[in-house]
Design a protein around this motif. Structure first.
Motif: not given
Length: 142
Positions: A25, A63, A66-67, A70-71
């Motif tokens: 990704e 980053a 966006q991701v 919530d990892s």
């Protein structure tokens, strides 16, 4: 073209094609976020600054938003010029804290105390165990 791609207008396209080929990704940071940093950092002192530190801060915050925040498992942020030369165990690094990395101190300008910070070039984190994620900011100088 700019100093970050050696004034080569095609270098970004080349980097994107490599990322598409080898990465699970990847993200393209909208240039607008570099031109108006207050979009991501409403209280920033540097609304527009064009240097490597603030551009990295903008990219990392993007980053994060966006991701990463919530990892559900560990995340490793590794600067593009860092290359691990030995095996390491992320779970061991994060065994007692949700964040691990290189902690540093810099002299503070116009303050009595130093500024403590975590270098983002080699940073382990487990966002699922981090409290107050809404307060996390990569803004340098905040």
């Amino acid at each position: 073209p700019g100093p970050y791609n050696l004034w080569d207008s095609e270098l970004r396209n080349f980097a994107e094609s490599i990322a598409q080929e080898v990465c699970d990704e990847y993200f393209l940071v909208p240039e607008q976020l570099h031109n108006d940093r207050s979009v991501q950092f409403p209280t920033t002192r540097e609304r527009k600054k064009n240097n490597a530190n603030t551009r990295a801060a903008d990219t990392l915050q993007y980053a994060w938003n966006q991701v990463i925040k919530d990892s559900t498992g560990p995340v490793l942020i590794l600067d593009n010029d860092m290359f691990p030369i030995a095996d390491f165990d992320t779970s061991q690094v994060l065994a007692s804290n949700p964040i691990g990395g290189i902690f540093s101190t810099s002299p503070a300008k116009n303050r009595k105390s130093n500024v403590n910070w975590i270098w983002s070039g080699l940073l382990f984190m487990d966002p699922s165990k981090m409290p107050h994620k809404e307060l996390w900011s990569f803004d340098c100088g905040k």
